[in-house]
Scaffold this motif. Sequence first.
Motif, PDB file in Angstrom:
ATOM      1  N   GLU A 108       0.805  -1.269   0.003  1.00  5.94           N
ATOM      2  CA  GLU A 108      -0.064  -0.046  -0.165  1.00  5.94           C
ATOM      3  C   GLU A 108       0.995   1.249   0.009  1.00  5.94           C
ATOM      4  OE1 GLU A 108      -2.721  -0.028   2.939  1.00  5.94           O
ATOM      5  OE2 GLU A 108      -3.933  -1.781   2.445  1.00  5.94           O
ATOM      6  N   GLN A 109       1.857   1.349   0.905  1.00  8.74           N
ATOM      7  CA  GLN A 109       2.717   2.512   0.886  1.00  8.74           C
ATOM      8  C   GLN A 109       3.482   2.526  -0.436  1.00  8.74           C
ATOM      9  OE1 GLN A 109       4.671   3.087   4.429  1.00  8.74           O
ATOM     10  NE2 GLN A 109       5.497   4.782   4.170  1.00  8.74           N
ATOM     11  N   LEU A 110       3.967   1.506  -0.949  1.00  4.20           N
ATOM     12  CA  LEU A 110       4.508   1.625  -2.220  1.00  4.20           C
ATOM     13  C   LEU A 110       3.638   2.108  -3.269  1.00  4.20           C
ATOM     14  CD1 LEU A 110       6.857  -1.486  -2.167  1.00  4.20           C
ATOM     15  CD2 LEU A 110       7.666   0.797  -2.108  1.00  4.20           C
ATOM     16  N   SER A 119       2.641   6.514  -6.925  1.00  2.00           N
ATOM     17  CA  SER A 119       1.683   7.201  -7.792  1.00  2.00           C
ATOM     18  C   SER A 119       1.898   8.466  -7.797  1.00  2.00           C
ATOM     19  CB  SER A 119       0.343   6.942  -6.887  1.00  2.00           C
ATOM     20  OG  SER A 119       0.441   7.560  -5.596  1.00  2.00           O
ATOM     21  N   GLU A 120       2.903   9.038  -6.962  1.00  5.00           N
ATOM     22  CA  GLU A 120       3.370  10.548  -7.035  1.00  5.00           C
ATOM     23  C   GLU A 120       4.580  10.802  -7.922  1.00  5.00           C
ATOM     24  OE1 GLU A 120       3.527  11.491  -3.185  1.00  5.00           O
ATOM     25  OE2 GLU A 120       1.287  11.376  -2.458  1.00  5.00           O
ATOM     26  N   LEU A 155      12.314   6.395  -6.244  1.00  7.02           N
ATOM     27  CA  LEU A 155      12.253   6.938  -4.951  1.00  7.02           C
ATOM     28  C   LEU A 155      13.653   6.876  -4.498  1.00  7.02           C
ATOM     29  CD1 LEU A 155      11.406   6.970  -2.039  1.00  7.02           C
ATOM     30  CD2 LEU A 155      11.291   4.443  -2.129  1.00  7.02           C
ATOM     31  N   GLU A 156      13.887   8.040  -4.129  1.00  6.05           N
ATOM     32  CA  GLU A 156      15.655   8.259  -3.506  1.00  6.05           C
ATOM     33  C   GLU A 156      15.619   8.349  -2.145  1.00  6.05           C
ATOM     34  OE1 GLU A 156      18.845  10.966  -5.315  1.00  6.05           O
ATOM     35  OE2 GLU A 156      18.081  11.955  -3.637  1.00  6.05           O
ATOM     36  N   VAL A 157      16.491   7.501  -1.380  1.00 11.52           N
ATOM     37  CA  VAL A 157      16.629   7.413   0.107  1.00 11.52           C
ATOM     38  C   VAL A 157      18.320   7.804   0.231  1.00 11.52           C
ATOM     39  CG1 VAL A 157      14.870   5.788   0.396  1.00 11.52           C
ATOM     40  CG2 VAL A 157      17.313   4.891  -0.212  1.00 11.52           C
ATOM     41  N   GLU A 158      18.487   8.167   1.623  1.00 10.24           N
ATOM     42  CA  GLU A 158      19.644   8.574   2.091  1.00 10.24           C
ATOM     43  C   GLU A 158      20.207   7.908   3.118  1.00 10.24           C
ATOM     44  OE1 GLU A 158      21.533  12.762   1.855  1.00 10.24           O
ATOM     45  OE2 GLU A 158      20.776  12.806   3.853  1.00 10.24           O
ATOM     46  N   LYS A 182      13.546   2.598  -8.908  1.00  7.22           N
ATOM     47  CA  LYS A 182      12.535   3.049  -9.635  1.00  7.22           C
ATOM     48  C   LYS A 182      11.307   2.029  -9.593  1.00  7.22           C
ATOM     49  CE  LYS A 182      15.220   4.837 -13.595  1.00  7.22           C
ATOM     50  NZ  LYS A 182      14.638   6.219 -13.268  1.00  7.22           N
ATOM     51  N   ARG A 183      10.040   2.680  -9.952  1.00  5.38           N
ATOM     52  CA  ARG A 183       8.965   1.863  -9.778  1.00  5.38           C
ATOM     53  C   ARG A 183       8.948   0.352 -10.214  1.00  5.38           C
ATOM     54  NH1 ARG A 183       3.243   2.792  -9.357  1.00  5.38           N
ATOM     55  NH2 ARG A 183       2.127   1.065 -10.063  1.00  5.38           N
ATOM     56  N   ASP A 184       9.648   0.190 -11.650  1.00  7.33           N
ATOM     57  CA  ASP A 184       9.448  -1.029 -11.851  1.00  7.33           C
ATOM     58  C   ASP A 184      10.175  -2.131 -11.167  1.00  7.33           C
ATOM     59  OD1 ASP A 184      12.187  -0.231 -12.557  1.00  7.33           O
ATOM     60  OD2 ASP A 184      11.916  -0.289 -15.065  1.00  7.33           O
ATOM     61  N   GLU A 185      11.114  -1.741 -10.336  1.00  7.19           N
ATOM     62  CA  GLU A 185      11.900  -2.800  -9.471  1.00  7.19           C
ATOM     63  C   GLU A 185      11.009  -3.286  -8.387  1.00  7.19           C
ATOM     64  OE1 GLU A 185      16.007  -1.351  -8.107  1.00  7.19           O
ATOM     65  OE2 GLU A 185      15.542   0.624  -9.137  1.00  7.19           O
ATOM     66  N   PHE A 186       9.920  -2.736  -8.208  1.00  7.12           N
ATOM     67  CA  PHE A 186       8.988  -3.329  -7.225  1.00  7.12           C
ATOM     68  C   PHE A 186       7.574  -3.574  -7.941  1.00  7.12           C
ATOM     69  CE2 PHE A 186      11.601  -0.096  -5.390  1.00  7.12           C
ATOM     70  CZ  PHE A 186      12.183  -0.702  -4.366  1.00  7.12           C
ATOM     71  N   GLU A 187       7.482  -3.619  -9.394  1.00  8.54           N
ATOM     72  CA  GLU A 187       6.425  -4.012 -10.168  1.00  8.54           C
ATOM     73  C   GLU A 187       5.714  -5.189  -9.719  1.00  8.54           C
ATOM     74  OE1 GLU A 187       3.831  -2.151 -12.397  1.00  8.54           O
ATOM     75  OE2 GLU A 187       5.824  -1.456 -12.365  1.00  8.54           O
ATOM     76  N   SER A 188       6.266  -6.255  -9.383  1.00 11.89           N
ATOM     77  CA  SER A 188       5.732  -7.774  -9.095  1.00 11.89           C
ATOM     78  C   SER A 188       5.007  -7.503  -7.575  1.00 11.89           C
ATOM     79  CB  SER A 188       6.747  -8.601  -9.011  1.00 11.89           C
ATOM     80  OG  SER A 188       7.691  -8.367  -8.151  1.00 11.89           O
TER      81      SER A 188
END
Length: 295
Positions: A260-262, A267-268, A272-275, A286-292
Amino acid sequence: MARLIRGASKNARFFIVDSKDVVQKAQEIHNCSPTAIAAFGRFLTAGIIMGAGLKGDDIMTLRTDTDGPLNHMVVTSDSSGRIRGYLSNPEAELPLKTNGQPDVGGIIGKGMLRVIKDMGLKEPYVGVSNIQTGEIAEDIAYYYYTSEQTPTVLALGVSINDDLSIKNAGGYMIQLLPDSEEQFIDKLEAKIGAIRSVTELFDGGMSLERIAKLLYEDMEDDKGEKLVEDYEIYEEIETQYSCNCSRDRFYKGVVALGKEQLEEIFSEKETLEVECHFCKSKYSFKRDEFESLVN
C-alpha cells in the motif's frame, strides 16, 4: 591514522585513542557547527573506546535523547575499531562559554543516554542512565557506575582549526578491575585532575604510549610514597569511520514498507531516492523494480 591502544595493570584496564581522522571524516559528512562537532566528536570517541571492549562480532549503539539543540546523537561501533554515527541537528550552535570553550553541555542538554549491546542473543542488552552534565565523559562514567557498577575515569576532547577542520581529537578511559585496591581510583582521579586536558596533550604532540605512561607515573599513596603500578599495552587497533550501508540493504528496507505504501509513493513519482543517515550515500529505486510486489 586513527588508532587505539588498550592494556591493563593489576588494578585497572585502560583504553587510549587518537580519533582525529574519525572525527574529521564525520565533520566532512555531516558539516557540523563548531560546537556540534565538539560534542559529536566526543561522542564518537567514546563509542570507539567502548566498542573496543566488546567481544567478537558484538555491536554497540550509543544514543542520546536530550532537550538541548542537538536533540539526539547516535553512534554504532564494534571491537575492530569501526564506527559510524549521525546527529539530528548538525547546524545547531551556541556562543562560547566564558572560558572560551565550546558549550558542549549546553548544546546537548539534559536527558537520557542509552547503551545498546547486540551480543547475538535473542534480545539486545539495553542500559539507560540520566545525562547529568551533557559533557559526555562524565555522563558515560556515570552510566558505567550506575548500570554496570564499574568505577570509571573517562576524558574526551576535540580541538578545531579556524576552517572547522579537526586539529586533534581523542580520549582515554580507565576502569577498575574486580578486587582492585580502593585507593587506586582516588589517586588516579587526583592525578588526572592535575594533568592537562586531552586536547592539550594531543596538541602538544603526545603519543598514545606517552599518555599511558603519564597516567601511571608518579602516583603516590596516602603516606606520600610512590605507588608502583606496572602496566602492559597488549593490543593496538586501527580505527576508522566506516558505514556498512548498501543498495541491497536499502532495497530490503523499501520492500518492508509494504504494497500500500509503495503504491502511494510511486503514484506520485517514478523514482524513490533514499539517503543513509550515517554516511549520506544516496540510493535511487524505480517503480519497475517493485512492479511484481505492487501488482
